[in-house]
Design a protein around this motif. Structure first.
Motif, PDB file in Angstrom:
ATOM      1  N   ASN A 241       0.768  -1.226  -0.071  1.00  0.00           N
ATOM      2  CA  ASN A 241      -0.071   0.027   0.115  1.00  0.00           C
ATOM      3  C   ASN A 241       0.965   1.371  -0.240  1.00  0.00           C
ATOM      4  N   ALA A 242       1.872   1.236   0.752  1.00  0.00           N
ATOM      5  CA  ALA A 242       2.874   2.472   0.877  1.00  0.00           C
ATOM      6  C   ALA A 242       3.617   2.647  -0.198  1.00  0.00           C
ATOM      7  N   ASP A 244       2.471   1.895  -3.371  1.00  0.00           N
ATOM      8  CA  ASP A 244       1.388   2.374  -4.309  1.00  0.00           C
ATOM      9  C   ASP A 244       1.211   3.864  -4.094  1.00  0.00           C
ATOM     10  N   ALA A 245       1.789   4.465  -2.976  1.00  0.00           N
ATOM     11  CA  ALA A 245       1.734   5.786  -2.705  1.00  0.00           C
ATOM     12  C   ALA A 245       2.915   6.785  -3.015  1.00  0.00           C
ATOM     13  N   GLY A 246       3.978   6.073  -3.796  1.00  0.00           N
ATOM     14  CA  GLY A 246       5.014   6.408  -4.058  1.00  0.00           C
ATOM     15  C   GLY A 246       6.237   6.033  -3.336  1.00  0.00           C
ATOM     16  N   GLU A 248       8.805   7.497  -2.382  1.00  0.00           N
ATOM     17  CA  GLU A 248       9.392   8.258  -1.257  1.00  0.00           C
ATOM     18  C   GLU A 248       8.612   8.383   0.021  1.00  0.00           C
ATOM     19  N   THR A 249       7.251   8.388  -0.410  1.00  0.00           N
ATOM     20  CA  THR A 249       6.419   8.195   0.674  1.00  0.00           C
ATOM     21  C   THR A 249       6.223   7.059   1.257  1.00  0.00           C
ATOM     22  N   LYS A 251       9.161   5.355   1.768  1.00  0.00           N
ATOM     23  CA  LYS A 251      10.363   5.119   2.412  1.00  0.00           C
ATOM     24  C   LYS A 251      10.285   6.081   3.740  1.00  0.00           C
TER      25      LYS A 251
ATOM     26  N   ILE B  51      15.642   9.219   4.101  1.00  0.00           N
ATOM     27  CA  ILE B  51      15.310   8.529   2.821  1.00  0.00           C
ATOM     28  C   ILE B  51      16.531   8.335   1.518  1.00  0.00           C
ATOM     29  N   GLU B  86       1.988   9.841  -5.782  1.00  0.00           N
ATOM     30  CA  GLU B  86       1.550   9.011  -6.722  1.00  0.00           C
ATOM     31  C   GLU B  86       0.209   9.039  -6.272  1.00  0.00           C
ATOM     32  N   LEU B  98      -2.871   5.057   6.019  1.00  0.00           N
ATOM     33  CA  LEU B  98      -1.510   4.589   5.697  1.00  0.00           C
ATOM     34  C   LEU B  98      -0.391   5.312   6.523  1.00  0.00           C
TER      35      LEU B  98
END
Lengths: 354, 250
Positions: A241-242, A244-246, A248-249, A251, B51, B86, B98
């Protein structure tokens, strides 16, 4: 932080309940359809007799043999292979962030077919003849299977090594897969061009995916691989799921993105390679089931993985049942039916929009 | 609580992007990192959240070095909103849920749901909690992403150009939200921005960055035309209107 004054909203609960309802409904339908599938075929067995035999009651000897030796292995293979291919597809699409990713489009299926062709033609694990029920008899089916598996895993190995060098970006993996797919297709074509008629027949026949090829022992191997890999994907559902959100997000939410990608790809490749090696090429299930379920229940991997698995099981089981009964007592390879059945449904979902 | 960046270096292949960046920000403060395109502002933010791993230097929350923490422990302390997001076919509620990931074990608890609900209310998003984020406008999506970072309950909030690609109304709304969050939740907030006037209006502290180092650091009242010219190579004047400073290029 002061975020204690909220309550889980009723609207959200309802929304979640709806998803669970859809998945639950599909599961119940799968059970009933499986019972129906056991009862139909070259010999039609009444459903009460099917149930009696399954729960160990006094079925007749003939029914018992048909059910336990032929129908149940085939139906379980269809269900488990459907689950496996669908889960491989849905996870590859997430990992590679590409809606076209599937065991087939990444070249794993063609590589397995090439491996089988190499086994049949070069190493002579070939054919000795044919009989009435099977078009071609394999002399050494296990060696062909091993060749197919090795080639399929080699393919994913190459994709992963290239991705590792280029630090596992999805684009690199997809492009590498597409390139290798073409390479495998070309190799297959070359072999088919040069071999004699019987070998050509068995190479082509091997490629027709067919769930009847697996007996209990093959089924146990496929089942174990699918089970272990599925547990991994369900365990990592939040990581997907994470992602899927990109990247960097993901990470920033504490996900080790490269590792999840790498392990996920290995697991998905393993599932595909095992299934294709034992059963032949079954396209479309891995590509289309994830998209059907995305449209029905959304991208949330908590539900998508399980939903897609059941969808894959249903698609392959229904296809196989049609393949067995359409021109009974003759049987069609299931791979012919999956696309005939899946494509119209898929096109309908695309056209209908959300 | 204090958030500090100590002599952070970062090399991309052989190119030096960060050459010993120093900055520090306290809880309840907004620090704006200013500088032209390509000076390493985004890289710096990513290094602050690990990151990207700094090649040298340390990032500290009070006395805890983030390098010594696991990814999950960092995620419990630092929230990050990327410049690009995204979108998948998920609802606003799930997208914000999330943010609870670093805190969730195997199963989401009632408490996690409650925190998401509370966060949505802070951002006036509760009416669209079941809307899909792939059908939202840029401003709405940016709000959802910041809301997700808040549901993470971080001590430090890092925002990479939170107002880029937003219209004037949304720019002001997002910055007000960031202001409220920083004060209400006492986060140490660091953001990058291009709009000098908006930054002067909302940020407490400024650092001006060029060639991978911090050239000047000051509070909002200390920004001078020389600092800006030094960094952007443009002559400007700072004029006051109704008590607010405005940067006007000559």
């Amino acid at each position: 932080m002061h975020l204690e004054d909220g309550t889980k909203p009723a609207a959200y609960k309802k929304y979640i309940a709806k998803k669970i309802g859809i998945i639950g409904g599909m599961f119940i339908f799968l059970i009933f359809f499986a019972l129906f599938a056991v009862s139909v075929g070259a010999v039609n067995i009444p459903i009460p007799d099917v149930i009696k035999t399954l729960i160990g009651g006094s079925g007749t000897g003939l029914y018992e043999r048909i059910i336990w030796n032929i129908r149940i292995p085939q139906i379980l293979t269809a269900i488990i292979a459907g689950i496996g291919l669908a889960i491989a597809g849905v996870s590859m699409q997430s990992i590679l962030r590409n809606p076209l990713a599937s065991p087939y489009t990444l070249g794993l299926s063609n590589a397995a077919a090439l491996g089988a062709a190499v086994g049949i033609s070069l190493f002579g694990f070939g054919t000795t003849g044919s009989n009435i029920t099977d078009a071609v008899i394999m002399e050494n089916p296990y060696l062909v299977t091993i060749c197919a598996f090795v080639f399929s895993m080699l393919t994913s190995g190459i994709i992963l090594i290239i991705a590792k060098i280029k630090s596992a970006t999805p684009e690199v993996m997809v492009l590498a897969g597409v390139a290798i797919n073409s390479l495998a297709a070309a190799g297959l074509m070359a072999i088919q061009y040069f071999v004699d008629d019987t070998k050509l027949a068995s190479i082509v026949f091997w490629q027709f995916g067919d769930v009847a090829r697996a007996g209990w022992s093959e089924l146990i191997i496929i089942g174990a691989v699918v089970l272990i890999c599925s547990v991994y994907f369900i365990w990592k559902r939040w990581d997907f799921n994470a992602i899927d959100a990109g990247d960097e997000t993901a990470k920033s939410l504490g996900v080790n993105v490269s590792r999840v990608r790498l392990v996920g790809m290995i697991a998905a490749s393993l599932i595909s390679a095992v299934i294709v090696s034992f059963l032949g090429v079954i396209g479309f299930v891995g590509l289309v089931c994830p998209h059907m379920m995305r449209r029905l229940i959304g991208d949330d991997q908590r539900f998508l993985i399980i939903g897609t698995a059941i969808c894959g099981a249903l698609l392959l089981l229904i296809s196989d049942t049609i393949a067995r009964t359409l021109i009974a007592p003759h049987v069609l390879p299931v791979a012919v039916i999956t696309a005939f059945l899946g494509a119209p449904v898929f096109l309908y979902l695309i056209v209908r929009g959300h | 609580m204090n958030f500090r960046v100590n002599g952070v270096h970062f090399d991309y292949k052989s190119r030096k992007v960060l050459n010993g960046v120093e900055l520090n920000v306290n809880q309840g403060e907004i620090l704006a990192i200013m500088g032209p395109n390509g000076v390493g502002k985004s890289t710096l933010l990513k290094c602050m959240d690990m990151i990207l791993k700094p090649t040298a230097g340390s990032v500290l929350i009070d006395e805890t070095d983030l390098v010594s923490l696991s990814k999950q422990e960092i995620a419990k302390r630092v929230g990050y909103v990327s410049q690009r997001n995204e979108v998948s076919r998920t609802t606003v509620f799930d997208a914000v849920l999330l943010g609870r990931k670093p805190h969730v074990g195997l199963k989401i608890t009632e408490n996690d749901y409650n925190i998401v609900d509370a966060a949505l209310k802070r951002f006036d998003l509760e009416d669209m909690q079941l809307r899909r984020i792939d059908e939202m406008s840029g401003g709405e999506l940016q709000k959802v992403c910041i809301c997700r970072a808040i549901a993470q309950e971080p001590n430090v909030l890092l925002l990479d150009e939170p107002t880029s690609s937003l219209d004037l109304h949304n720019q002001l709304e997002i910055l007000k939200i960031i202001r409220n969050v920083t004060e209400g939740h006492q986060t140490a907030t660091v953001l990058t921005m291009h709009d000098l006037n908006l930054a002067l209006r909302f940020a407490d502290k400024f650092v001006f960055m060029k060639d991978g180092i911090i050239h000047d650091a000051c509070d909002a009242a200390g920004v001078t035309p020389e600092m800006i010219e030094n960094i952007y190579g443009v002559k400007v004047q700072i004029e006051y209107f109704k008590g607010m400073p405005y940067v006007i290029p000559e």
